[in-house]
Motif scaffolding. Structure first.
Motif, PDB file in Angstrom:
ATOM      1  N   ARG A 177       0.651  -1.250   0.097  1.00 50.35           N
ATOM      2  CA  ARG A 177      -0.069  -0.081   0.064  1.00 50.35           C
ATOM      3  C   ARG A 177       0.845   1.094   0.009  1.00 50.35           C
ATOM      4  N   GLU A 178       0.851   2.117  -0.864  1.00 49.92           N
ATOM      5  CA  GLU A 178       1.266   3.321  -1.053  1.00 49.92           C
ATOM      6  C   GLU A 178       2.919   3.153  -1.020  1.00 49.92           C
ATOM      7  N   ARG A 179       3.348   2.206  -1.441  1.00 53.26           N
ATOM      8  CA  ARG A 179       4.882   2.072  -1.419  1.00 53.26           C
ATOM      9  C   ARG A 179       5.444   2.564  -2.486  1.00 53.26           C
ATOM     10  N   ASP A 232      14.267  -9.277  -0.074  1.00 45.64           N
ATOM     11  CA  ASP A 232      14.216  -8.855   1.264  1.00 45.64           C
ATOM     12  C   ASP A 232      13.068  -7.744   1.382  1.00 45.64           C
ATOM     13  N   LEU A 233      12.089  -8.158   1.824  1.00 48.95           N
ATOM     14  CA  LEU A 233      10.830  -6.946   1.894  1.00 48.95           C
ATOM     15  C   LEU A 233      11.360  -5.540   2.476  1.00 48.95           C
ATOM     16  N   LEU A 234      12.239  -5.617   3.177  1.00 48.14           N
ATOM     17  CA  LEU A 234      12.832  -4.300   4.026  1.00 48.14           C
ATOM     18  C   LEU A 234      13.479  -3.407   2.744  1.00 48.14           C
ATOM     19  N   THR A 235      14.153  -4.188   1.635  1.00 49.25           N
ATOM     20  CA  THR A 235      14.899  -3.551   0.704  1.00 49.25           C
ATOM     21  C   THR A 235      14.128  -2.441  -0.011  1.00 49.25           C
ATOM     22  N   GLY A 236      14.659  -1.192   0.111  1.00 50.48           N
ATOM     23  CA  GLY A 236      14.092  -0.176  -0.419  1.00 50.48           C
ATOM     24  C   GLY A 236      12.959   0.346  -0.276  1.00 50.48           C
ATOM     25  N   ALA A 237      12.408  -0.095   1.071  1.00 49.04           N
ATOM     26  CA  ALA A 237      10.868   0.014   1.625  1.00 49.04           C
ATOM     27  C   ALA A 237      10.801   1.405   1.996  1.00 49.04           C
ATOM     28  N   GLU A 238      11.727   2.242   2.275  1.00 48.78           N
ATOM     29  CA  GLU A 238      11.431   3.704   2.235  1.00 48.78           C
ATOM     30  C   GLU A 238      11.049   4.191   1.024  1.00 48.78           C
ATOM     31  N   GLY A 293       5.086 -12.937  -7.493  1.00 48.59           N
ATOM     32  CA  GLY A 293       5.790 -12.315  -8.520  1.00 48.59           C
ATOM     33  C   GLY A 293       5.457 -10.649  -8.395  1.00 48.59           C
ATOM     34  N   GLN A 294       4.365 -10.296  -8.502  1.00 50.75           N
ATOM     35  CA  GLN A 294       3.764  -8.936  -8.309  1.00 50.75           C
ATOM     36  C   GLN A 294       4.560  -8.223  -7.196  1.00 50.75           C
ATOM     37  N   LEU A 295       4.679  -8.950  -5.925  1.00 47.29           N
ATOM     38  CA  LEU A 295       5.248  -8.459  -4.923  1.00 47.29           C
ATOM     39  C   LEU A 295       6.713  -8.121  -5.134  1.00 47.29           C
ATOM     40  N   ALA A 296       7.422  -9.317  -5.961  1.00 47.93           N
ATOM     41  CA  ALA A 296       8.945  -8.983  -6.059  1.00 47.93           C
ATOM     42  C   ALA A 296       8.982  -7.670  -7.115  1.00 47.93           C
ATOM     43  N   MET A 297       8.024  -7.660  -8.210  1.00 50.32           N
ATOM     44  CA  MET A 297       8.252  -6.354  -8.925  1.00 50.32           C
ATOM     45  C   MET A 297       8.240  -5.302  -8.298  1.00 50.32           C
ATOM     46  N   VAL A 298       7.076  -5.056  -7.422  1.00 51.64           N
ATOM     47  CA  VAL A 298       6.935  -3.885  -6.726  1.00 51.64           C
ATOM     48  C   VAL A 298       8.204  -3.406  -5.952  1.00 51.64           C
ATOM     49  N   PHE A 299       8.793  -4.601  -5.069  1.00 45.80           N
ATOM     50  CA  PHE A 299      10.059  -4.098  -4.194  1.00 45.80           C
ATOM     51  C   PHE A 299      11.252  -4.011  -5.092  1.00 45.80           C
ATOM     52  N   ALA A 300      11.188  -4.665  -6.615  1.00 47.55           N
ATOM     53  CA  ALA A 300      12.251  -4.295  -7.434  1.00 47.55           C
ATOM     54  C   ALA A 300      12.511  -2.786  -7.888  1.00 47.55           C
ATOM     55  N   MET A 301      10.807  -2.235  -8.137  1.00 46.71           N
ATOM     56  CA  MET A 301      10.695  -0.737  -8.385  1.00 46.71           C
ATOM     57  C   MET A 301      11.182  -0.062  -7.258  1.00 46.71           C
ATOM     58  N   LEU A 302      11.494  -0.627  -6.268  1.00 43.38           N
ATOM     59  CA  LEU A 302      11.950   0.156  -4.865  1.00 43.38           C
ATOM     60  C   LEU A 302      13.241   0.254  -4.953  1.00 43.38           C
ATOM     61  N   GLY A 303      13.814  -0.608  -5.668  1.00 47.17           N
ATOM     62  CA  GLY A 303      15.557  -0.741  -5.674  1.00 47.17           C
ATOM     63  C   GLY A 303      16.040  -2.139  -5.286  1.00 47.17           C
ATOM     64  N   ALA A 304      15.279  -3.296  -5.130  1.00 51.71           N
ATOM     65  CA  ALA A 304      15.743  -4.265  -4.907  1.00 51.71           C
ATOM     66  C   ALA A 304      16.385  -4.921  -5.960  1.00 51.71           C
ATOM     67  N   ASP A 305      17.417  -5.677  -5.871  1.00 55.10           N
ATOM     68  CA  ASP A 305      18.168  -6.184  -7.168  1.00 55.10           C
ATOM     69  C   ASP A 305      18.366  -7.737  -6.992  1.00 55.10           C
ATOM     70  N   PRO A 341      -2.431  -1.153  -5.703  1.00 59.25           N
ATOM     71  CA  PRO A 341      -2.525  -0.776  -4.335  1.00 59.25           C
ATOM     72  C   PRO A 341      -1.241   0.031  -3.967  1.00 59.25           C
ATOM     73  N   THR A 342      -0.205   0.504  -4.839  1.00 59.46           N
ATOM     74  CA  THR A 342       1.005   0.960  -4.322  1.00 59.46           C
ATOM     75  C   THR A 342       0.934   2.503  -4.464  1.00 59.46           C
ATOM     76  N   GLY A 343       0.007   3.175  -5.352  1.00 60.05           N
ATOM     77  CA  GLY A 343      -0.013   4.627  -5.751  1.00 60.05           C
ATOM     78  C   GLY A 343       0.697   5.035  -6.689  1.00 60.05           C
ATOM     79  N   GLY A 344       1.426   3.996  -7.386  1.00 62.93           N
ATOM     80  CA  GLY A 344       2.078   4.258  -8.594  1.00 62.93           C
ATOM     81  C   GLY A 344       1.225   4.132  -9.731  1.00 62.93           C
ATOM     82  N   ARG A 345       1.801   4.747 -11.030  1.00 58.16           N
ATOM     83  CA  ARG A 345       0.755   4.806 -12.206  1.00 58.16           C
ATOM     84  C   ARG A 345       1.615   4.386 -13.386  1.00 58.16           C
TER      85      ARG A 345
END
Length: 288
Positions: free
Chosen positions: A79-81, A282-288, A255-267, A109-113
């Protein structure tokens, strides 16, 4: 993983049925000497078949509960990540009809477009691109491999940050586009090359693809290559060789969750196939 379990259970039932039919048919031609053996086998196979069906029912129940859990938890984790961020899909060759829907579902649910979608024409229309650039230093695309790489790199960069070059070659670069590129916060790459390309066409197309990926990654915005868990041919090696994160099961909630966190910087390479490093980042990676 869920689909593999269902397939395994269904296959097991099919094996028991085929084995039972084969033995019973064969026994009909063996006379009275096989009657007792046939009867014993009938009882044994019926029991095994019932066990297999029960196991399949248990697996389906477990998988349905897991699916329900994922559906409920996914919005909480995402949500809103990606609030206010702009993303685009760049498809190389073809864009399978289900991919856009999966990406939009992941972003919901992420707020991204998702602001843009572009499908790069393949094989690459080198003659058309050269005509578009006839008055520029890239006019020798037909004969100069370095010019094609330079074009790809420039296009990849400007698709992310903005610029005039994509508009100059839009008609010959893309087979179709929608929305807008530029000022992006991330790029989702899909690759589905046509099989019928001849070797010279494939070489030039690969060169343009490599330039595009180089231009995108040089901008330092997150870029992730995605495919579905059911794709017959995996492009994860291509994503890895071009320094993109990858997700091989974007059709699944994991996979959708992994994609979102990759967009946050997870490699890394995430998913359910053999080329994946792990199921999820790691669900904490790039979470901020």
């Amino acid at each position: 993983m869920g689909y593999s379990a269902r397939y395994h259970a269904a296959s097991l039932i099919a094996v028991f049925i085929a084995l039972a039919v084969g033995i019973l048919v064969g026994a009909e031609f063996g006379g009275d000497a096989l009657t007792n053996t046939r009867r014993d086998l009938e009882h044994s196979l019926v029991g095994n078949l019932q066990d297999a069906r029960s196991r399949a029912d248990d697996l389906n129940a477990d998988l349905n509960r897991a699916d329900e859990f994922a559906e409920r938890v996914y919005p909480v984790l995402t949500r809103e990540r990606l609030l206010g961020r702009r993303f685009a899909i760049l498809a190389l060759g073809n864009l399978p009809s289900d991919i856009t829907g999966e990406v939009e579902e992941a972003l919901a649910p992420t707020g991204g477009r998702l602001v843009g979608v572009g499908v790069v024409r393949e094989p690459a229309d080198i003659n058309g691109l050269a005509e578009d650039l006839a008055q520029t230093r890239l006019a020798d695309l037909r004969t100069n491999p370095d010019a094609l790489t330079e074009l790809g790199t420039g296009l990849g960069r400007q698709l992310v940050v903005g610029g005039t070059l994509p508009d100059v070659v839009r008609g010959h670069l893309f087979s179709r586009t929608s929305g807008s590129f530029g000022n992006l916060d991330g790029v989702i790459v899909v690759r589905d090359q046509p099989e019928e390309m001849e070797l010279p066409q494939r070489e030039k197309t690969n060169q343009l693809e490599g330039g595009l990926m180089n231009g995108i990654t040089r901008t330092r915005v997150p870029a992730v290559g995605v495919e579905t868990s059911t794709d017959d041919t995996s492009n994860v090696p291509f994503f890895q060789s071009n320094d993109l994160a990858s997700v091989d099961d974007v059709d699944l909630k994991a996979g959708q969750l992994a994609m979102v966190f990759a967009m946050l910087g997870a490699d890394g390479s995430f998913g359910v196939k053999g080329s994946a490093d792990q199921l999820l980042p790691d669900l904490l990676t790039g979470a901020e």
